[in-house]
Every structure is written in C-alpha cells, then in structure tokens.
Motif scaffolding. Structure first.
Motif, short mmCIF file in Angstrom:
data_model
loop_
_atom_site.label_atom_id
_atom_site.label_comp_id
_atom_site.label_asym_id
_atom_site.label_seq_id
_atom_site.Cartn_x
_atom_site.Cartn_y
_atom_site.Cartn_z
N GLY A 267 -4.02 4.48 -100.07
CA GLY A 267 -5.25 4.11 -99.41
C GLY A 267 -6.55 4.63 -99.99
N ASP A 268 -7.63 4.15 -99.39
CA ASP A 268 -8.99 4.46 -99.80
C ASP A 268 -9.50 5.62 -98.96
OD1 ASP A 268 -11.44 4.35 -100.99
OD2 ASP A 268 -12.10 2.50 -100.01
N GLY A 269 -9.06 6.83 -99.30
CA GLY A 269 -9.36 8.01 -98.50
C GLY A 269 -8.22 8.28 -97.53
N ILE A 270 -8.10 9.53 -97.07
CA ILE A 270 -6.94 9.89 -96.25
C ILE A 270 -6.92 9.14 -94.92
CG2 ILE A 270 -6.58 12.15 -97.30
CD1 ILE A 270 -8.08 13.41 -94.98
N GLY A 271 -8.08 8.73 -94.43
CA GLY A 271 -8.11 7.96 -93.19
C GLY A 271 -7.60 6.54 -93.34
N ASN A 272 -7.43 6.11 -94.58
CA ASN A 272 -6.98 4.75 -94.86
C ASN A 272 -5.55 4.71 -95.39
OD1 ASN A 272 -7.43 2.12 -97.14
ND2 ASN A 272 -7.77 1.84 -94.95
N MET A 273 -4.86 5.87 -95.40
CA MET A 273 -3.47 5.87 -95.84
C MET A 273 -2.63 4.96 -94.94
SD MET A 273 -2.47 9.70 -97.17
CE MET A 273 -2.42 10.38 -95.53
N TYR A 274 -1.64 4.31 -95.52
CA TYR A 274 -0.76 3.42 -94.76
C TYR A 274 0.22 4.29 -94.00
CZ TYR A 274 1.96 -0.86 -93.91
OH TYR A 274 2.61 -1.93 -93.33
N ARG A 275 0.16 4.22 -92.67
CA ARG A 275 1.04 5.03 -91.81
C ARG A 275 2.04 4.10 -91.14
NH1 ARG A 275 -2.02 9.98 -91.69
NH2 ARG A 275 -0.15 10.97 -90.85
N TRP A 276 3.30 4.25 -91.47
CA TRP A 276 4.32 3.29 -91.06
C TRP A 276 4.44 3.16 -89.55
CZ3 TRP A 276 8.60 4.23 -88.08
CH2 TRP A 276 8.96 5.57 -87.88
N LYS A 277 4.19 4.24 -88.81
CA LYS A 277 4.36 4.19 -87.35
C LYS A 277 3.36 3.23 -86.69
CE LYS A 277 6.40 8.77 -86.68
NZ LYS A 277 6.29 10.09 -86.03
N ASN A 278 2.25 2.96 -87.36
CA ASN A 278 1.26 2.03 -86.82
C ASN A 278 1.68 0.58 -86.97
OD1 ASN A 278 -0.47 4.13 -86.10
ND2 ASN A 278 -1.49 4.12 -88.09
N THR A 279 2.84 0.32 -87.58
CA THR A 279 3.20 -1.05 -87.95
C THR A 279 4.52 -1.53 -87.37
OG1 THR A 279 4.51 -0.60 -89.98
CG2 THR A 279 2.12 -0.50 -90.19
N VAL A 280 5.14 -0.76 -86.47
CA VAL A 280 6.48 -1.13 -86.03
C VAL A 280 6.58 -1.50 -84.56
CG1 VAL A 280 7.64 0.21 -87.82
CG2 VAL A 280 7.15 1.28 -85.61
N GLY A 281 5.53 -1.32 -83.79
CA GLY A 281 5.58 -1.65 -82.37
C GLY A 281 5.19 -3.10 -82.13
#
Length: 670
Positions: A267-281
């Motif tokens: 990602g574009d900065g640590i706030g933009n890292m792809y976090r898998w938990k945000n994508t499974v619900g």
C-alpha cells in the motif's frame, strides 16, 4: 584357477547388476523431478482488473464511498446522476449519521417532496415529461453497462424508511433513450437497514444501459450498497466474477494464483496496507479504501472470493501479506514530498502478527474455531487447505523491514511449521536489495524467495542460464512477477525461450507467474499486460498464449539432451514428462528470423504413439493483438507424426509444443 558354475553365475549376475545400476545412474543424471507448481497466475487490482473488471459488480461507487483521496475530482456521488421525472422534486444528500456499519459510513438520502402526475397527450413526448413520475438516482456503471436480451440480473440494495409511511420504489434497467429494458417494484417498509432484492430480465440488449432507482411516493429514505450482478457469473457464484474473464484464467489451468498484489498489498503508506480481515465479511461491512494505483477498491473481490476462485479452478491460493511496512514509493517518492517506506510501530507488531496467524486459522481451521467460523459463515465450512503465504513484496531492504519480517517469519514457523513462507528479494533482478533480501530469507530458512523483474526481450535472451548456477541447498525461487516490456510476438517468444530454462531449473525455480494480468481499455497504468478488455470483449496477447501453452503442457520430470540445438543462441528447448498421463511434451523456441532445424531423439522412451498433437505460435515479430483486432496472432493446432528420432524445422519467431502420448508410462533404460 578354475571357476565352478556357481562362481561363474555369481560373476555374471554381478556384472549384469553393475551394468544395470550404472545405466540407472546415467539415466538419473539425464532426468530430474521438478516442481509441480511451476506455472501459475498473479492477480493484482491494477488497470481496473478487479472493480470494473474481473469482479462482476455492474454498479460503480455502489456504497457512495468514493472520495477525493481516491482521485482528486471524485466524491460520494461520482458515477451517480440525480433524476427527477415528470415535475417531481425533492433533495438528494449524502449522510453519515446512521450507517449500516462503521466500515461503510456514507449513504444517500432521498427526500421525495412531490411526485408529479403522468402527462398524457402531445406533451407526453417531451423528454422531461416521459417516464414514471418520481425522484431517484441513476448509475451507468464502469464506463457503461452491457445488458443482453433474455439475460437475468440480480439487483439488491440496502434501504431504510426515514419518514413515517412506506415508500414505493421502481427499479429499472434503461437504455440511453430512456426505454425500459426491465422493471420491478419494491416497497421500503422498515425503519431499520434492510436488504431488498429483485431480479430483472432484459427484454432487449443495450451496450450503454443504466440502472435507475426511482422513488414514486412521498417520503424520505436512505439507500446504500446499490448493486447489480449478472446471474451468469463464473460458476454462478453470488458476488461472483465476470464469467468470460474468469474462464480465460481457468483455461490456463494454473497451479496457483498469487493475490492481491503486488504493490497493492503493502500500500501507499501504512494506513493503506491491504488488511485481509476487512475483505471477508458481508460486503456491506467491508472497508473500502484508496487503490495504490489511483482509483478505488470496494473489496467486493476480497480474500473469500480469491480463495473460492482458486478452489473453483483447482489452483493453490498464494496470499501475499505486507511485511508490516508500506511500499517504498508511498506518496510518490520520485516526486518532491514523497513519504517513502513507512513501518508499523513496534507496539502494533504483536497485533499484526496475530493477524497473520488468524489468516491461517481462517483458511485452514475447523468451522468451530474463531476464524474458521467466519469462513464457514460465508458459506465454506471446509478448510481451504492453504499451503503458502508470501510476506512482503519487492520491498526496500531497510532495517525496519528486516526486523519486522524476522518477527513475522519466526511466529509463523513456530505456530504453523506446515506453512511454506515466501520471502522477497526486492524490486530488481540484482543489486543491494536483491542480495539483502536473499540473505534475510535464508537466515529465516523460508521455503521460497520472490524475485521480480521487468526487462527488455534482449535481457531474457541474454540470461537463459540465470538459474543454472543457483545453489540447490538454499531456498527455492518464486519468480512472482516478470515480463518483457511489450505485448508483441517478439516479447512473448523471448519469454517462451526463458520459460524453457525455468523448466530446466524447476528443481530450484518452484513457481513463476507473469505480471500484470489484466488491463481495461481507458484505465491502464502499466504498459505491458496479459489480457486487455473492455466491458464487452477481450483481447488475448501473444504473451497469454505462451503462458497457456506452457501451463497446460507441463509435467513432473525434466529430461535433458532430448532436443539438440547445438550452440545456436536463437534456439531454446525443453522436454517434460507428465507421469499422470504418460505424455512426453516437447517445447521448441526459435527467436531468430530464419527457420531452424532441431534434432529430436526419443530413444529413451518406449511405446510412443506416432500420432502426436502440435501447437505452433508464430508470426511477424512486431505483430500484436488488440481489442479491434484480437485474433491477429493465435496458436495453430494440428496433428504431427513422430518417430524415435526426427528433425523439426522450427519456424522463425515461434514457439512449438508437441505432445506425444505413450502406450505405457515406462521408460526404457538404454
């Protein structure tokens, strides 16, 4: 001295045994077992590969979450039009006070103050007087919506009634002239957020359709996650994939799929890292965010959908997680003011490490475990059988990266020694980061190291021996991203020559994937890609055909000295055996401008069936396929007769695959 018959017999047996043993040694030196996972795919949401591409959602900005942080001129109503019909009036606002979920804060509020009366007579033909009276919103999708006559589409939206009385809604598919292609009625009758659904079957086709949600009675309501999917997704999955594009990938029979990036992952900065938990619900609870490549990610195509697709096509999932640092190009470090690589604070590392461990539980844990239950709730109670996890993506090898990578690797290996970890060697084929990345990976005893490089075709042809001298005692290689710069036939044939050397070295090069995969017309950030497409059609590059010819014609044993190319630098070749089918597979590449002769000696193999299958990709070096001319360069299939030994005339600028069937799987020892 005299020998009795017993001694003579013993000597003869010994001599014969020695000869057989020696022959077996010689044979073993001529062949080797190779990786079963060599050729796979790499998917990254670049060039609108996911939203507006492989992900079949037809409504753009369905949750009203677009913002200037994505692209400067975007906002919550980008891709939406406010519609008033037949003297109706009211207001449209974006609010955040009572969202469906904190991850999805924005929603639209329609306040329908007045609904006009239908106009009859001559004035009914005036555009502003046409249609059903009411007030609403219209979406034209990603560039446009393609609607096909007779096809059925699933519409859904979340809504809640704000005013006292239920509100009547008309949902319709329309062409550019406002003609109704399909229409259904709904009543919004709950003060709480509720999902409403209808199916729409199109009466006619349109290449520029839109979806209209029209309030036809007075009142105020909130709308969010307004969605339209074709029912014919790949494997008919809900929240599924565009069937034609997904089938192109399935046709390649990839051993694995790496996702979700690429630079997108860290990602574009640590706030933009792809976090898998945000994508499974549930999709209404997923956290949308800026795309590193300059647009927006709905996360509708998330980890669950990636894993499901891998399972659907028989490919192993290879998720790549950030190594707790962002891309070194964050903020555009080539510009003044770029922020460069950022690292998660050390006090956040234990939580992040747990996030990595939770992924393994989500993928492989029983449905009774905490994260296995989340997977099961999404419709997949059985484990996904995850084997590989990548940590990091062509990162700058800073001390911050090294410290965090070491922590993650140690924790994963301690808790899940069955998982094969993939390290990274930075963004280039050599240099300081490359050497440091290999050093860090080997110190952590990881299974594979991810190498990336994009080069001119000449580089590939000058580096055909790159992996011959790699140390077989160190970690294996995953060539995670590679391509020659271009989509002309000469680029693809240079890659084909290089791929024969990957097969030759598939005892150390365990995995490889071309990149990038998709590029949408009008939305391309990367100039060399495998598949070009728009909303209606696609064009397969020569690079795609080369990749497919290799991945669908692979085996488990490599044989050398089967195809003689002497020392001609324009020729490359490989011979593979598929033990499952017994097939012998020859690949022959000619990167030159003249027809060249190759000598094939198949005397090692017995019971060959003379009628073989041949596929040839050839043509002008500068030729390429485009959306307007997608079939300019295509492989040609034909029958081909083989013998124990034969000569093959390789056409100029060509890849030839000859697949030979055998009556048995036995190999004769010469």
């Amino acid at each position: 001295m005299t020998f009795n018959s017993v001694n003579i017999k013993s000597i003869l047996i010994g001599v014969f045994g020695f000869l057989i043993f020696g022959a077996e040694i010689a044979h073993a030196q001529q062949s080797k077992k190779i990786s079963p996972n060599l050729f796979g795919l790499f998917f990254e949401d670049i060039n609108y590969a996911a939203d507006g591409g492989l992900y079949a959602e037809m409504v753009q900005n369905r949750s009203f979450e677009y913002s200037p942080s994505d692209t400067p001129d975007w906002h919550s109503l980008t891709s939406w039009n406010y519609v008033t019909q037949v003297f109706s009036y009211g207001t449209l606002n974006i609010e955040t006070t009572n969202p469906i979920h904190p991850n999805n804060p924005h929603y639209a509020v329609l306040n329908i103050e007045h609904v006009g009366k239908p106009v009859t007579g001559p004035q009914s033909d005036i555009p502003q007087n046409k249609g059903t009276p009411g007030l609403g919103v219209k979406n034209t999708g990603y560039d446009t919506m393609i609607i096909k006559a007779g096809e059925t589409y699933d519409f859904s939206m979340f809504a809640r009634q704000i005013s006292e009385e239920p509100i009547s809604i008309v949902v319709s598919l329309q062409d550019t002239d406002g003609n109704i292609l399909a229409e259904k009625n709904l009543t919004i009758n709950s003060k709480d957020w509720k999902r409403y659904t209808v199916t729409l079957t199109a009466s006619e086709s349109s290449n520029s359709a839109s979806i209209l949600v029209l309030g036809t009675s007075k009142g105020t309501l909130a709308l969010d996650v307004v969605s339209l999917f074709p029912q014919k997704t790949f494997k008919n999955r809900k929240n599924g994939l565009r069937s034609d594009l997904a089938q192109l990938l399935a046709d390649m029979k990839p051993a694995f799929i790496r996702f979700p990036g690429g630079c997108l992952a860290h990602g574009d900065g640590i706030g933009n890292m792809y976090r898998w938990k945000n994508t499974v619900g549930p999709i209404e609870q997923r956290l949308e965010q800026k795309n590193l490549w300059g647009y927006h990610q709905t996360m509708g195509l998330g980890y669950f959908e990636y894993f499901q697709f891998c399972e659907d096509i028989g490919a192993k999932p290879v998720p790549v997680l950030p190594a707790a640092v962002s891309c070194q190009n964050s903020g555009g470090t080539w510009r003044v003011g770029g922020i460069g690589q950022q690292a998660l604070p050390m006090e956040a590392m234990q939580d992040y490490i747990q996030e990595v461990l939770d992924l393994i539980e989500w993928a492989n844990g029983p449905a009774t475990s905490k994260w296995g239950a989340v997977r099961a709730a999404a419709g997949h109670p059985e484990p996904f059988n995850l084997e590989f996890i990548g940590v990091g993506n062509e990162d700058k090898m800073t001390s911050e990266f090294e410290e965090r990578f070491n922590m993650i690797a140690k924790a994963v290996k301690a808790k899940h020694p069955e998982i094969q970890l993939i390290g990274t060697s930075g963004p280039f084929s050599d240099g300081e980061d490359f050497e440091k990345g290999w050093e860090i990976a080997n110190e952590n005893n990881v299974s594979l190291v991810d190498e990336h490089y994009y080069k001119q075709p000449e580089w590939f042809l000058s580096n055909l021996n790159r992996y011959d001298s790699y140390d077989r005692k160190q970690a294996g290689v995953y060539l995670g991203e590679y391509a020659s710069w271009g989509n002309k036939l000469k680029n693809a044939i240079a890659e084909a020559a290089y791929m024969t050397t990957l097969e030759r070295n598939a005892d150390i090069v365990k995995m490889a994937s071309y990149a990038p995969l998709f590029a949408k017309k009008g939305h391309t950030q990367w100039k060399t890609d495998m598949i070009f497409f728009d909303n209606k059609k696609f064009a397969l590059t020569p690079n795609y055909y080369v990749q497919k010819m290799f991945s669908t014609n692979y085996g488990d044993t490599y044989y050398k000295n089967i195809i003689s190319i002497k020392k001609d630098t324009t020729l490359s070749a490989s011979c593979i055996k598929d033990s499952e089918t017994g097939d012998i597979i020859l690949k022959m590449v000619n990167t030159g401008t003249e027809q060249k002769r190759m000598k094939v000696n198949l005397s090692k193999f017995k019971n060959l069936i003379e009628n073989a299958e041949k596929i040839v990709l050839e043509g002008n070096a500068e030729a390429e396929n485009t959306l307007d001319n997608p079939n300019h360069i295509m492989p040609i299939e034909s029958n081909f007769k083989v013998d124990k030994s034969f000569d093959y005339l390789a056409p100029p600028m060509s890849l030839t695959v000859i697949r030979i069937k055998t009556a048995t799987e036995n190999i004769k020892i010469n």
